[in-house]
Design a protein around this motif. Structure first.
Motif, PDB file in Angstrom:
ATOM      1  N   LEU A  33      -0.754  -1.704  -6.163  1.00  0.00           N
ATOM      2  CA  LEU A  33      -1.068  -1.602  -5.027  1.00  0.00           C
ATOM      3  C   LEU A  33      -2.585  -1.935  -4.586  1.00  0.00           C
ATOM      4  CD1 LEU A  33       0.530   2.156  -4.611  1.00  0.00           C
ATOM      5  CD2 LEU A  33       1.732  -0.176  -4.075  1.00  0.00           C
ATOM      6  N   ASP A  34      -2.560  -2.247  -3.244  1.00  0.00           N
ATOM      7  CA  ASP A  34      -3.842  -2.827  -2.680  1.00  0.00           C
ATOM      8  C   ASP A  34      -4.667  -1.690  -2.341  1.00  0.00           C
ATOM      9  OD1 ASP A  34      -3.576  -5.528  -3.106  1.00  0.00           O
ATOM     10  OD2 ASP A  34      -2.270  -5.701  -0.953  1.00  0.00           O
ATOM     11  N   THR A  77       0.611  -4.283   3.272  1.00  0.00           N
ATOM     12  CA  THR A  77      -1.157  -4.161   3.475  1.00  0.00           C
ATOM     13  C   THR A  77      -1.679  -4.479   4.800  1.00  0.00           C
ATOM     14  OG1 THR A  77      -1.299  -4.747   1.193  1.00  0.00           O
ATOM     15  CG2 THR A  77      -3.242  -4.871   2.519  1.00  0.00           C
ATOM     16  N   GLU A  78      -0.715  -5.429   5.505  1.00  0.00           N
ATOM     17  CA  GLU A  78      -1.510  -5.759   6.838  1.00  0.00           C
ATOM     18  C   GLU A  78      -1.295  -4.523   7.800  1.00  0.00           C
ATOM     19  OE1 GLU A  78       1.566  -8.707   8.018  1.00  0.00           O
ATOM     20  OE2 GLU A  78       2.474  -7.489   9.404  1.00  0.00           O
ATOM     21  N   LEU A  79      -0.333  -3.698   7.656  1.00  0.00           N
ATOM     22  CA  LEU A  79      -0.603  -2.421   8.627  1.00  0.00           C
ATOM     23  C   LEU A  79      -1.915  -1.652   8.227  1.00  0.00           C
ATOM     24  CD1 LEU A  79       3.078  -1.022   7.560  1.00  0.00           C
ATOM     25  CD2 LEU A  79       2.321  -2.395   9.514  1.00  0.00           C
ATOM     26  N   LEU A  80      -2.299  -1.788   7.235  1.00  0.00           N
ATOM     27  CA  LEU A  80      -3.617  -1.028   6.981  1.00  0.00           C
ATOM     28  C   LEU A  80      -4.693  -1.910   7.551  1.00  0.00           C
ATOM     29  CD1 LEU A  80      -5.370   1.059   5.378  1.00  0.00           C
ATOM     30  CD2 LEU A  80      -5.557  -0.374   3.502  1.00  0.00           C
ATOM     31  N   GLU A  81      -4.688  -3.180   7.856  1.00  0.00           N
ATOM     32  CA  GLU A  81      -5.614  -3.976   8.514  1.00  0.00           C
ATOM     33  C   GLU A  81      -5.398  -3.702  10.022  1.00  0.00           C
ATOM     34  OE1 GLU A  81      -7.848  -5.364   7.070  1.00  0.00           O
ATOM     35  OE2 GLU A  81      -6.663  -5.147   5.210  1.00  0.00           O
ATOM     36  N   LYS A  82      -4.303  -3.488  10.593  1.00  0.00           N
ATOM     37  CA  LYS A  82      -4.115  -2.983  11.902  1.00  0.00           C
ATOM     38  C   LYS A  82      -4.694  -1.734  12.256  1.00  0.00           C
ATOM     39  CE  LYS A  82      -0.002  -5.918  13.123  1.00  0.00           C
ATOM     40  NZ  LYS A  82       1.140  -6.075  12.753  1.00  0.00           N
ATOM     41  N   ILE A 136       0.782  -1.105  -0.094  1.00  0.00           N
ATOM     42  CA  ILE A 136      -0.004  -0.053  -0.128  1.00  0.00           C
ATOM     43  C   ILE A 136       1.095   1.239   0.026  1.00  0.00           C
ATOM     44  CG2 ILE A 136      -2.075  -1.112   1.046  1.00  0.00           C
ATOM     45  CD1 ILE A 136      -0.976   0.068   3.971  1.00  0.00           C
ATOM     46  N   ASP A 137       0.208   2.475   0.021  1.00  0.00           N
ATOM     47  CA  ASP A 137       0.964   3.792   0.015  1.00  0.00           C
ATOM     48  C   ASP A 137       0.099   4.689   0.539  1.00  0.00           C
ATOM     49  OD1 ASP A 137       2.448   6.051  -0.492  1.00  0.00           O
ATOM     50  OD2 ASP A 137       3.291   5.705  -2.569  1.00  0.00           O
TER      51      ASP A 137
END
Ligand code: AMP
Ligand code: ZN
Ligand code: FE
Ligand code: FE
Length: 286
Positions: free
Chosen positions: A30-31, A269-274, A3-4
């Motif tokens: 990117l997701d 992308t997992e940072l966005l999930e967190k 992601i960005d």
């Protein structure tokens, strides 16, 4: 899967429109991206629309410049998940943009006093949204006064340049109160730009946390391996969300690619999930 969460469009000082930016994000695989223009969220609606069209998640955001303590460099905060019509934030941005107008005219006056035949109109014509220093830099290059954007900043409009004029900034407490009130997730942007060592950075981050700071950018185009490691450990120690982004601006920062930064950037992308889990836990929309 990356992601960005830090990008700029023509609505501030980037060179791609919000739609072009979102399309590029999709094209490079990117997701998700966050649109985080300086002092404005006026490109967000278009970007969200493009996100639906191209099938990529777009987080509504913006970037705020805060007054930094003496001895510190730039203190910027990226706000994510700003609501559709954040009245309080709009009032604050109107005040900031009003200050920019005065500042831009002051920069022109200094440059002209130095014998450069630059006009406000020519600089303004380069901007589709907020007029900022990158537009001055482009015009100085185009006039042949400087041979590069970098030189324009170094000699004239950069923080140590001959025509530098500081801009109007929000006080940290004032900005953080607004972001808390509107339910945005607040991220300290590019912590390296504070220009402080890790100990001093941490002290400052702790102050911002008391005001409600939610996270910090660990992954960033200008962070080397040591910086990334140090900021990651700091974020974990302090219980802050980890964020990251390229600070993509299009051709005004040609070395920085969307999602990839200077080549080695990878924001999982997992940072966005967190971040979303954190918001859900607080009862905030995602
Ligand atoms: P402003 O908001 O008008 O003060 O302009 C800030 C913008 O100028 C940000 O996008 C910065 O990244 C950019 N900027 C600051 N210094 C430089 C530099 N030396 N070279 C290129 N861009 C710069
Ligand atoms: Zn910018
Ligand atoms: Fe910034
Ligand atoms: Fe930025």
């Amino acid at each position: 899967m990356s992601i960005d969460l830090h990008t700029h469009s023509t609505v501030s000082d980037g060179t791609l429109t919000p739609t072009e930016l979102v399309k590029l994000a999709k094209d490079v695989g990117l997701d998700a991206i966050a649109l985080t223009d300086h002092d404005t969220y006026s490109g967000v609606a278009e970007a969200m629309e493009a996100g639906k069209e191209f099938g990529i998640e777009v987080i509504p955001g913006c970037e705020l410049s805060l007054e930094s303590p003496d001895g510190a460099g730039w203190m910027h905060v990226v706000a994510l998940w700003i609501p559709e019509d954040p009245e309080e934030l709009k009032t604050a941005f109107d005040w900031v943009i009003e200050g920019r107008k005065t500042r831009n005219h002051e920069i022109i006056d200094i440059l002209r006093t130095q014998g450069i035949s630059i006009t406000y109109e020519a600089v303004a014509a380069r901007a589709q949204g907020t007029i900022g220093r990158p537009h001055f830099a482009q015009e100085l290059v185009s006039l042949g006064v400087c041979s590069s954007i970098n030189e324009a900043f170094k000699v004239w409009i950069g923080d140590d340049g001959r025509a530098y004029v500081p801009k109007r900034k929000l006080k940290p407490k004032q900005a953080m109160d607004i972001l808390n009130n509107i339910g945005a997730t607040s991220i300290l942007a590019h912590p390296f730009a504070l220009g402080l060592n890790f100990t001093k950075t941490e002290a400052l981050v702790r102050e911002l946390m008391k005001m409600g700071l939610d996270g910090m950018e660990v992954h960033y185009s200008e962070h080397n391996e040591a910086a990334t490691k140090g900021f990651k450990e700091m974020a974990e120690r302090l219980g802050l969300l980890v964020s990251g982004g390229s600070d993509f601006h299009g051709t005004v920062k040609p070395k920085i690619s969307l999602g990839k930064g200077k080549g080695g950037l990878h924001v999982p992308t997992e940072l966005l999930e967190k971040m979303k889990a954190d918001r859900r836990a607080k009862g905030l929309p995602v």
